[in-house]
Structure formats: structure tokens, C-alpha cells
Write an enzyme that holds these catalytic residues in place. Structure first.
Site, PDB file in Angstrom:
ATOM      1  N   PRO A  51       0.828  -1.211   0.000  1.00  0.00           N
ATOM      2  CA  PRO A  51       0.000   0.000   0.000  1.00  0.00           C
ATOM      3  C   PRO A  51       0.865   1.265   0.000  1.00  0.00           C
ATOM      4  O   PRO A  51       1.906   1.323   0.665  1.00  0.00           O
ATOM      5  CB  PRO A  51      -0.802  -0.119   1.301  1.00  0.00           C
ATOM      6  CG  PRO A  51      -0.849  -1.584   1.575  1.00  0.00           C
ATOM      7  CD  PRO A  51       0.466  -2.127   1.103  1.00  0.00           C
ATOM      8  N   SER A  53       6.708   1.487   1.174  1.00  0.00           N
ATOM      9  CA  SER A  53       6.469   1.318  -0.257  1.00  0.00           C
ATOM     10  C   SER A  53       7.512   2.037  -1.102  1.00  0.00           C
ATOM     11  O   SER A  53       8.097   1.448  -2.026  1.00  0.00           O
ATOM     12  CB  SER A  53       5.067   1.823  -0.619  1.00  0.00           C
ATOM     13  OG  SER A  53       4.881   1.841  -2.013  1.00  0.00           O
ATOM     14  N   ALA A  94      10.515   3.084  -0.406  1.00  0.00           N
ATOM     15  CA  ALA A  94      11.862   2.525  -0.271  1.00  0.00           C
ATOM     16  C   ALA A  94      11.979   1.208  -1.025  1.00  0.00           C
ATOM     17  O   ALA A  94      12.984   0.956  -1.707  1.00  0.00           O
ATOM     18  CB  ALA A  94      12.196   2.321   1.200  1.00  0.00           C
ATOM     19  N   ASP A 105      13.971   2.469   6.277  1.00  0.00           N
ATOM     20  CA  ASP A 105      13.172   1.759   5.264  1.00  0.00           C
ATOM     21  C   ASP A 105      14.041   1.091   4.197  1.00  0.00           C
ATOM     22  O   ASP A 105      13.868  -0.108   3.930  1.00  0.00           O
ATOM     23  CB  ASP A 105      12.157   2.703   4.635  1.00  0.00           C
ATOM     24  CG  ASP A 105      10.997   3.035   5.560  1.00  0.00           C
ATOM     25  OD1 ASP A 105      11.101   2.748   6.776  1.00  0.00           O
ATOM     26  OD2 ASP A 105       9.992   3.590   5.092  1.00  0.00           O
TER      27      ASP A 105
END
Length: 306
Positions: free
Chosen positions: A89, A96, A98, A140
Site C-alpha cells: 500500500p 512502499s 523505499a 526503510d
């Protein structure tokens, strides 16, 4: 064509405070981004995804350009196209951007024959995050590259930790989109206005992470749940929660979760819930009833980007 994949993530404890040098516990999950790199006729680098505009992918374009130039690659009479497919998502606190950056960097590296060290991939991923978020911690791209479960601290050596028993996590997406950069700036303003109080909050966050690490290593899921709840209280205190996130957090606890909290920057995005073995389905149903846009029973993956 060259292909690469990279996992998303959840932060178990320590988000926001990690930006100020405190440790955080982060785990790679089985939601992933895939990138496909190929040569095209004509010059230029083009990045595409069916989920976002090409303009929104400009940070990835810029990092790929930096990679190509830093390695001295000559793309004579040809260009590069990177196509992205991801089930993580967007703007939900699950890493997301990263994962997409890391997968794209690896796919292009494979296509051009570059042998990048993991630290190089992380560094390029952080550059993309800086363009997107302003002041990222680097957690991340690090977890997306290395996989598994890590203790991360800015400027410190990453520490891999191995849970003594399986950790059953449920992710609930509130459906509220938010900007990580906006939330980081909001916390920064609070820290500037109330430095002494924020310093105490940082100390508390550090102790929570320490106790959570101990619980994970010893397999004490009851204690880990308490640490998640305490960490959520800190995140509420610094202003990154809201009524929808609180509703989901408490719906999970009332359905039997050992602990639940915001994961990521807050302001929207996702919460995570820790379940006892065999009790995930009841918590999932409760989160759906509480208005979650999507709910995932997820597992921690040991393998990072590849």
C-alpha cells in the site's frame, strides 16, 4: 530484461524517535515491490507504474540517473525503462517508496552488469527517500535491502535479531493517505518547542525498544505486546495518531490482540496488531468491522532485496 524484488516493512517499536538517533526495531514483510529494467530505443530514463504517475516516480528516475553516471555507464543510442509492480500500500507506513526504489536500483544494476554492495544500494535508496520525505532515518531502505528483523540506529551498526518463536502480525490499513515528511516536520516542531519533555520521551522510547528486543529474543510475546501498546502511547503523545487510527488500535486489542500500535509515520496509514497463535482471524474480522480499508495477515521474511 532484468528483474528485482524488494520487501516492505513494519516498524515494531521506535518510529519517529529513530530520526533523533534512538534505536528502532524493524522487520521485512511479505508485501513486495517488483521492478523490471530493459533497454529502449532512444535516449533517456523512463520509470512507469500503473499505480502512480511518472512525475511521482521522479525521485527514482533521479537516483537511477545518479547510479548510471556514478558508474560511468555509456548509454549510446539507447535508454532505460523501468516498470514497477508492487502490492505494498502507498503512503501507508509500510515502506512502499523505499522498496520500489531499492527494487528499481537493483534491476538497473543487473541490467547494466553493476555489482553493488548492499551498503551502496542502501545509500542510493536513502537518497531517493531524501527527495521524497525530506529527512528520512534510512530505516526503510536498510530493512528492504537486508530483510529479516533488525535493530536500526542512525550511524550505528545494524543488528540482526532472531525471534525465539514465530511472531503473528496483522496489518490494518486505515485508508488515510499521509505524507511522511509532513509528519516528521510536525514532530520536529514539537521537539523544538518542548525540548526537555521530548528528551524524556526519547529516553522512554529507547527503554521500550530495549525491553522489546529482550522479549523477542526470549519469545515472550505477552511482554512484546505490552511494549507495542506503550510505544503506541508515545506516538499518540507526539501527535501522530487520530481517531481512525485509535479506533483500529483499540478494536484489535478488544478482539484479543496482545498489543497494537501505529506503524510508520502515523497521521494515517497502518496499524499493526500482535496475535496469539491461532487467534488472528478474530482480530482480522474485528478490524474489518472497525472500518479498515484492508487487512493483511503478514509474516516476517528473512530474505531482503534480490
Amino acid at each position: 530484461m532484468a528483474e528485482a524484488t524488494a520487501p516492505g516493512k513494519v516498524i515494531l517499536c521506535g518510529e519517529h524517535f529513530v530520526v533523533y538517533g534512538e534505536p528502532a526495531i524493524v522487520a521485512a514483510i511479505d508485501l513486495k515491490a517488483h521492478a523490471y529494467a530493459s533497454f529502449t530505443d532512444g535516449p533517456g530514463i523512463h520509470v512507469y507504474s500503473s499505480r502512480v504517475s511518472e512525475n511521482a516516480l521522479k525521485p527514482i528516475h533521479d537516483v537511477i540517473k545518479l547510479l548510471v553516471e556514478s558508474k560511468g555507464a555509456k548509454l549510446i543510442d539507447k535508454g532505460l525503462t523501468v516498470s514497477i509492480n508492487s502490492n505494498i500500500p502507498i503512503s501507508a507506513g509500510l515502506g512502499s517508496s523505499a522498496a520500489v526504489s531499492v527494487a528499481s536500483i537493483l534491476a538497473v544494476s543487473k541490467l547494466l552488469g553493476f555489482k553493488l554492495k548492499k551498503s551502496e544500494v542502501v545509500a542510493l535508496g536513502v537518497k531517493a527517500e531524501e527527495i521524497i520525505h525530506g529527512r528520512p532515518s534510512g530505516v526503510d531502505p536498510t530493512i528492504s535491502v537486508y530483510g529479516g528483523m533488525l535493530v536500526f540506529k542512525i550511524g550505528g551498526r545494524i543488528r540482526r535479531i532472531k525471534p525465539a518463536r514465530p511472531i503473528e502480525l496483522i496489518i490494518a490499513d486505515s485508508g488515510l493517505k499521509r505524507s511522511t515528511g509532513v509528519m516528521v516536520r510536525k514532530v520536529s516542531e514539537l521537539a523544538s518547542k518542548h525540548p526537555a519533555i521530548f528528551l524524556r520521551l526519547r529516553s522512554t522510547a529507547r527503554m521500550i525498544v530495549r525491553e522489546a528486543i529482550e522479549a523477542i529474543i526470549e519469545g515472550d510475546v505477552e511482554k512484546l505486546g505490552v511494549m507495542l501498546n506503550l510505544n503506541h502511547g508515545l506516538l499518540s503523545a507526539i501527535g501522530v495518531s487520530n481517531t481512525r487510527l485509535e479506533k483500529l488500535t483499540y478494536a484489535a486489542r478488544e478482539a484479543g490482540a496482545l498489543g497494537s500500535k501505529i506503524t510508520g509515520a502515523g497521521g494515517g496509514g497502518c496499524i499493526i496488531a500482535l496475535a496469539r497463535p491461532g487467534e488472528s482471524d478474530r482480530i482480522v474480522s474485528s478490524l474489518i468491522d472497525a472500518g479498515a480499508e484492508a487487512v493483511y495477515k503478514t509474516r516476517i521474511v528473512e530474505v531482503g532485496a534480490r
